[in-house]
Design a protein around this motif. Structure first.
Motif, mmCIF file in Angstrom:
data_model
loop_
_atom_site.group_PDB
_atom_site.id
_atom_site.type_symbol
_atom_site.label_atom_id
_atom_site.label_comp_id
_atom_site.label_asym_id
_atom_site.label_seq_id
_atom_site.Cartn_x
_atom_site.Cartn_y
_atom_site.Cartn_z
ATOM 1 N N LEU A 59 0.857 -1.186 0.000
ATOM 2 C CA LEU A 59 0.000 0.000 0.000
ATOM 3 C C LEU A 59 0.892 1.235 0.000
ATOM 4 N N ALA A 60 1.116 1.766 -1.193
ATOM 5 C CA ALA A 60 2.002 2.918 -1.372
ATOM 6 C C ALA A 60 1.154 4.186 -1.393
ATOM 7 N N LYS A 61 0.655 4.555 -0.208
ATOM 8 C CA LYS A 61 -0.282 5.676 -0.056
ATOM 9 C C LYS A 61 -1.638 5.324 -0.682
ATOM 10 N N TYR A 62 -2.178 4.197 -0.251
ATOM 11 C CA TYR A 62 -3.515 3.786 -0.647
ATOM 12 C C TYR A 62 -4.450 4.183 0.481
ATOM 13 N N MET A 63 -5.271 5.176 0.213
ATOM 14 C CA MET A 63 -6.021 5.842 1.274
ATOM 15 C C MET A 63 -7.417 5.247 1.448
ATOM 16 N N ARG A 64 -7.439 3.930 1.637
ATOM 17 C CA ARG A 64 -8.684 3.219 1.914
ATOM 18 C C ARG A 64 -8.440 2.271 3.082
ATOM 19 N N VAL A 65 -9.404 2.201 3.997
ATOM 20 C CA VAL A 65 -9.325 1.249 5.106
ATOM 21 C C VAL A 65 -9.854 -0.090 4.613
ATOM 22 N N LEU A 66 -9.053 -1.138 4.765
ATOM 23 C CA LEU A 66 -9.416 -2.462 4.277
ATOM 24 C C LEU A 66 -10.254 -3.209 5.310
ATOM 25 N N THR A 67 -11.201 -3.995 4.845
ATOM 26 C CA THR A 67 -12.062 -4.749 5.751
ATOM 27 C C THR A 67 -11.319 -5.981 6.278
ATOM 28 N N PRO A 68 -11.755 -6.517 7.415
ATOM 29 C CA PRO A 68 -11.143 -7.750 7.928
ATOM 30 C C PRO A 68 -11.187 -8.900 6.932
ATOM 31 N N ASP A 69 -12.246 -8.997 6.154
ATOM 32 C CA ASP A 69 -12.348 -10.081 5.178
ATOM 33 C C ASP A 69 -11.244 -9.962 4.132
ATOM 34 N N PHE A 70 -11.000 -8.765 3.649
ATOM 35 C CA PHE A 70 -9.954 -8.570 2.645
ATOM 36 C C PHE A 70 -8.581 -8.871 3.248
ATOM 37 N N VAL A 71 -8.329 -8.336 4.445
ATOM 38 C CA VAL A 71 -7.047 -8.565 5.110
ATOM 39 C C VAL A 71 -6.822 -10.061 5.309
ATOM 40 N N GLY A 72 -7.893 -10.795 5.599
ATOM 41 C CA GLY A 72 -7.773 -12.232 5.820
ATOM 42 C C GLY A 72 -7.280 -12.999 4.610
ATOM 43 N N HIS A 73 -7.544 -12.468 3.417
ATOM 44 C CA HIS A 73 -7.052 -13.119 2.202
ATOM 45 C C HIS A 73 -5.533 -13.010 2.078
ATOM 46 N N TYR A 74 -4.948 -11.993 2.690
ATOM 47 C CA TYR A 74 -3.499 -11.751 2.589
ATOM 48 C C TYR A 74 -2.921 -11.493 3.976
ATOM 49 N N LEU A 75 -3.235 -12.370 4.905
ATOM 50 C CA LEU A 75 -2.808 -12.185 6.283
ATOM 51 C C LEU A 75 -1.285 -12.117 6.376
ATOM 52 N N ASN A 76 -0.797 -11.051 7.013
ATOM 53 C CA ASN A 76 0.639 -10.802 7.178
ATOM 54 C C ASN A 76 1.369 -10.658 5.844
ATOM 55 N N ARG A 77 0.605 -10.306 4.807
ATOM 56 C CA ARG A 77 1.221 -10.123 3.490
ATOM 57 C C ARG A 77 0.844 -8.781 2.868
ATOM 58 N N ILE A 78 0.316 -7.869 3.687
ATOM 59 C CA ILE A 78 -0.008 -6.514 3.217
ATOM 60 C C ILE A 78 0.874 -5.535 3.981
ATOM 61 N N ILE A 79 1.632 -4.731 3.253
ATOM 62 C CA ILE A 79 2.574 -3.787 3.851
ATOM 63 C C ILE A 79 2.104 -2.374 3.547
ATOM 64 N N ASN A 80 1.981 -1.568 4.579
ATOM 65 C CA ASN A 80 1.463 -0.208 4.444
ATOM 66 C C ASN A 80 2.504 0.808 4.890
ATOM 67 N N ILE A 81 2.480 1.981 4.276
ATOM 68 C CA ILE A 81 3.288 3.106 4.755
ATOM 69 C C ILE A 81 2.336 4.131 5.381
ATOM 70 N N HIS A 82 2.621 4.463 6.643
ATOM 71 C CA HIS A 82 1.807 5.459 7.338
ATOM 72 C C HIS A 82 2.650 6.704 7.587
ATOM 73 N N HIS A 83 2.066 7.862 7.340
ATOM 74 C CA HIS A 83 2.808 9.107 7.393
ATOM 75 C C HIS A 83 2.827 9.697 8.801
ATOM 76 N N SER A 84 3.300 8.900 9.757
ATOM 77 C CA SER A 84 3.648 9.414 11.078
ATOM 78 C C SER A 84 4.501 8.368 11.780
ATOM 79 N N PHE A 85 5.125 8.788 12.878
ATOM 80 C CA PHE A 85 5.958 7.879 13.661
ATOM 81 C C PHE A 85 5.040 7.181 14.664
ATOM 82 N N LEU A 86 4.466 6.069 14.215
ATOM 83 C CA LEU A 86 3.514 5.344 15.070
ATOM 84 C C LEU A 86 4.190 4.890 16.364
ATOM 85 N N PRO A 87 3.438 4.851 17.489
ATOM 86 C CA PRO A 87 1.979 4.933 17.586
ATOM 87 C C PRO A 87 1.402 6.339 17.669
ATOM 88 N N ALA A 88 2.205 7.364 17.457
ATOM 89 C CA ALA A 88 1.674 8.728 17.489
ATOM 90 C C ALA A 88 0.857 9.020 16.231
#
Length: 279
Positions: free
Chosen positions: A165-194
């Motif tokens: 997810l290279a700046k993909y600005m959509r929240v994915l549902t649990p069902d979608f995430v389940g298809h690619y569990l631990n195989r989806i990589i996201n970039i978030h524009h802050s120093f999490l957890p802040a």
């Protein structure tokens, strides 16, 4: 089947005496040459090991002997050291996607980009310059589930190993995430957890921070709370606006995403609870 290539053995499970000796002994018995070995034991006594080796490999026979020799509860997998197949998602911002496309074009990505998926057609002209299929799948007039079903039909064509997810600005549902569990990589524009969620640069500006950052993480069902892979920061000051911070932050974002992908694509990342172990 016997293959003569470089491979990576990944191993995790309860720690016990002699695990490294047992594994390296079996690899030696199979006439396999260890190139690099890294290991770690966590505070809760979980053992992690990444072993890169080369030689003529009978993967089934090697795995069978390892499983018969090692204690119960040890997870084992052998991956060939090769490029992974990925599909990249983006919305309208180009900087992270462009960084990946350039690295891919110059063979610096350790991956093959099979396609780019977007819910807008804004980035199609950019992607077309690299000869990569672009799939514009609009979210308009669709429920979130309908939109994701359309995306999954497209992904079925490519069977990617990872989604980026290279700046993909959509929240994915649990069902979608389940298809690619631990195989989806996201970039978030802050120093999490802040500053979780939307408009983190505005949140950072209003809080008067002195550093901004970016975080690459695996996606799970909690917004921006998946296991963290890589992070970095950059100093800012009070004269900068939220817009200035966003501009500065884009450079951090694209580099952090590239760093995280290098780690994941080279099989250096283990997930343990909601943390990563990087070897």
């Amino acid at each position: 089947m016997v293959t003569a290539t470089r491979h990576i053995l990944l191993m995790d499970g309860p720690d016990s005496t002699g695990l490294i000796h047992l594994v390296t002994g079996i690899l030696y018995k199979h006439n396999l040459n260890i190139i690099r070995n890294d290991e770690y034991v966590s505070n809760d006594q979980q053992f992690f090991m990444r072993t890169e080796f080369e030689g003529e490999l009978n993967a089934i026979g090697l795995l069978q002997e390892l499983q018969e020799t090692l204690p119960a509860g040890i997870n084992l997998r052998i991956n060939p050291k090769k490029k992974k197949n990925i599909v990249v998602f983006a919305t309208k911002e180009h900087h992270c996607l462009a960084e990946l496309l350039i690295r891919y074009a110059f063979d610096e990505l350790d991956a093959d980009i099979l396609a780019v998926v977007s819910n807008y057609n804004t980035l199609q002209p950019l992607v077309s310059k690299f000869g990569i299929p672009f799939h514009y799948i609009s979210h308009e007039h669709k429920s979130r589930e309908e939109h994701e079903e359309a995306i999954l039909r497209t992904l079925a064509i490519y069977q990617p190993e990872y989604l980026v997810l290279a700046k993909y600005m959509r929240v994915l549902t649990p069902d979608f995430v389940g298809h690619y569990l631990n195989r989806i990589i996201n970039i978030h524009h802050s120093f999490l957890p802040a500053f979780i969620g939307a408009n983190p640069y505005r949140q950072a500006y209003e809080r008067g921070v002195k550093i901004i950052g970016a975080t690459a993480h695996f996606v799970n069902n909690s917004l921006d709370e998946g296991p963290i892979i890589a992070q970095d920061v950059k100093e800012v000051h009070h004269r900068q606006t939220a817009g200035d911070m966003a501009t500065e932050g884009r450079d951090v974002e694209k580099l952090v995403l590239s760093k995280a992908l290098k780690l994941v694509l080279n099989d250096r990342v283990f997930i343990h609870h909601n943390r990563t172990i990087i070897l």
